[in-house]
Each structure stands twice: as C-alpha cells, then as structure tokens.
Motif scaffolding. Sequence first.
Motif, PDB file in Angstrom:
ATOM      1  N   VAL A  21       0.679  -1.132  -0.002  1.00 23.98           N
ATOM      2  CA  VAL A  21      -0.009   0.159  -0.144  1.00 23.98           C
ATOM      3  C   VAL A  21       0.854   1.293   0.060  1.00 23.98           C
ATOM      4  CG1 VAL A  21      -1.779   1.279   1.330  1.00 23.98           C
ATOM      5  CG2 VAL A  21      -1.865  -1.282   1.400  1.00 23.98           C
ATOM      6  N   ARG A  22       0.786   2.062  -0.931  1.00 24.72           N
ATOM      7  CA  ARG A  22       1.652   3.440  -0.909  1.00 24.72           C
ATOM      8  C   ARG A  22       0.675   4.630  -0.172  1.00 24.72           C
ATOM      9  NH1 ARG A  22       5.588   1.665  -3.950  1.00 24.72           N
ATOM     10  NH2 ARG A  22       5.168   0.292  -5.694  1.00 24.72           N
ATOM     11  N   PHE A  23       1.453   5.287   0.351  1.00 24.03           N
ATOM     12  CA  PHE A  23       0.829   6.632   0.986  1.00 24.03           C
ATOM     13  C   PHE A  23       1.611   7.865   0.852  1.00 24.03           C
ATOM     14  CE2 PHE A  23      -0.183   3.169   4.032  1.00 24.03           C
ATOM     15  CZ  PHE A  23      -1.493   3.218   4.321  1.00 24.03           C
ATOM     16  N   PRO A  24       1.040   8.857   0.443  1.00 24.59           N
ATOM     17  CA  PRO A  24       1.886  10.164   0.386  1.00 24.59           C
ATOM     18  C   PRO A  24       2.653  10.259   1.582  1.00 24.59           C
ATOM     19  CG  PRO A  24      -0.502  10.541   0.216  1.00 24.59           C
ATOM     20  CD  PRO A  24      -0.348   9.308   0.422  1.00 24.59           C
ATOM     21  N   PRO A  25       4.049  11.076   1.503  1.00 30.99           N
ATOM     22  CA  PRO A  25       4.867  11.148   3.014  1.00 30.99           C
ATOM     23  C   PRO A  25       4.327  11.766   3.835  1.00 30.99           C
ATOM     24  CG  PRO A  25       5.875  11.548   0.665  1.00 30.99           C
ATOM     25  CD  PRO A  25       4.623  11.347   0.350  1.00 30.99           C
ATOM     26  N   GLU A  26       3.433  12.740   3.811  1.00 31.76           N
ATOM     27  CA  GLU A  26       2.764  13.273   4.938  1.00 31.76           C
ATOM     28  C   GLU A  26       1.872  12.310   5.618  1.00 31.76           C
ATOM     29  OE1 GLU A  26       1.880  14.476   1.698  1.00 31.76           O
ATOM     30  OE2 GLU A  26       3.840  15.148   1.605  1.00 31.76           O
ATOM     31  N   GLU A  37       2.153  10.788   9.603  1.00 30.87           N
ATOM     32  CA  GLU A  37       1.006  11.065  10.664  1.00 30.87           C
ATOM     33  C   GLU A  37       0.563   9.455  10.987  1.00 30.87           C
ATOM     34  OE1 GLU A  37      -1.894  12.180  13.197  1.00 30.87           O
ATOM     35  OE2 GLU A  37      -0.065  13.296  12.071  1.00 30.87           O
ATOM     36  N   VAL A  38       0.490   8.487   9.944  1.00 23.89           N
ATOM     37  CA  VAL A  38       0.028   7.108  10.640  1.00 23.89           C
ATOM     38  C   VAL A  38       1.180   6.605  11.494  1.00 23.89           C
ATOM     39  CG1 VAL A  38      -0.275   4.815   9.865  1.00 23.89           C
ATOM     40  CG2 VAL A  38      -1.322   6.675   8.340  1.00 23.89           C
ATOM     41  N   ARG A  39       2.449   6.855  11.033  1.00 26.40           N
ATOM     42  CA  ARG A  39       3.624   6.306  11.973  1.00 26.40           C
ATOM     43  C   ARG A  39       3.464   7.037  13.518  1.00 26.40           C
ATOM     44  NH1 ARG A  39       7.521   3.491   9.389  1.00 26.40           N
ATOM     45  NH2 ARG A  39       8.038   3.966   7.312  1.00 26.40           N
ATOM     46  N   ARG A  40       2.990   8.258  13.617  1.00 30.10           N
ATOM     47  CA  ARG A  40       2.968   8.835  14.837  1.00 30.10           C
ATOM     48  C   ARG A  40       1.955   8.325  15.572  1.00 30.10           C
ATOM     49  NH1 ARG A  40       4.494  13.679  11.979  1.00 30.10           N
ATOM     50  NH2 ARG A  40       2.516  14.217  11.526  1.00 30.10           N
ATOM     51  N   ARG A  41       0.847   7.978  14.811  1.00 34.00           N
ATOM     52  CA  ARG A  41      -0.369   7.542  15.770  1.00 34.00           C
ATOM     53  C   ARG A  41      -0.015   6.148  16.139  1.00 34.00           C
ATOM     54  NH1 ARG A  41      -5.736   9.750  13.925  1.00 34.00           N
ATOM     55  NH2 ARG A  41      -5.012  11.928  13.308  1.00 34.00           N
ATOM     56  N   ALA A  42       0.763   5.218  15.141  1.00 34.49           N
ATOM     57  CA  ALA A  42       1.047   3.829  15.845  1.00 34.49           C
ATOM     58  C   ALA A  42       2.054   3.898  16.853  1.00 34.49           C
ATOM     59  CB  ALA A  42       1.540   3.023  14.451  1.00 34.49           C
ATOM     60  N   ASP A  43       2.476   4.941  16.677  1.00 36.78           N
ATOM     61  CA  ASP A  43       3.821   4.779  17.972  1.00 36.78           C
ATOM     62  C   ASP A  43       3.225   5.273  19.292  1.00 36.78           C
ATOM     63  OD1 ASP A  43       6.076   4.214  16.179  1.00 36.78           O
ATOM     64  OD2 ASP A  43       6.752   6.275  16.061  1.00 36.78           O
TER      65      ASP A  43
END
Length: 79
Positions: free
Chosen positions: A42-47, A51-57
């Motif tokens: 699955v590809r996501f735009p960098p921004e 944000e997904v990484r921040r929420r997962a963390d």
Amino acid sequence: GPMSDTPMTPDQEYEFYAQPANQEPQGPARRRTARLSTVVPVRFPPELLAEVRRRADADDRSLSSWIRRAVEHELRDSA
C-alpha cells in the motif's frame, strides 16, 4: 528513561540500548492471534505516512498492526 513522556533523542536511545540490561525483553511475549496471509503493498503520500507512523507509535503498535486495526474499524462502521 523510556517510560517518561518525553521521547528520547536518537543519541539517548543509543546510549540506553547500548547497555545490556536494557536489551532484555519486557513483559510477556506478544503473539499474533490470527495467521496473516497475504502481503498487500500500500502506498501513502509521505505526509500521511508520517501521521500514521506517529499514531501507531502513540498507540505502541507496529505500523502494520495500526493500519490493520484502522481497516477493521472502517469495515465495522460501514457494515
């Protein structure tokens, strides 16, 4: 230390985990409940990915686990 609310800098993290005592697993092992089968790129735009990484963390979850949970949530809500 790692339990405080302020995140460690990369240098502090390196120093912390360089100590053998801080390399021991904490708590019970976490096992996946279901066998995962297919890998879906699955590809996501960098921004958005940032944000997904921040929420997962923040949820102390892996990126994949956070995305799976978000998809499951969406499927439940739209049923």
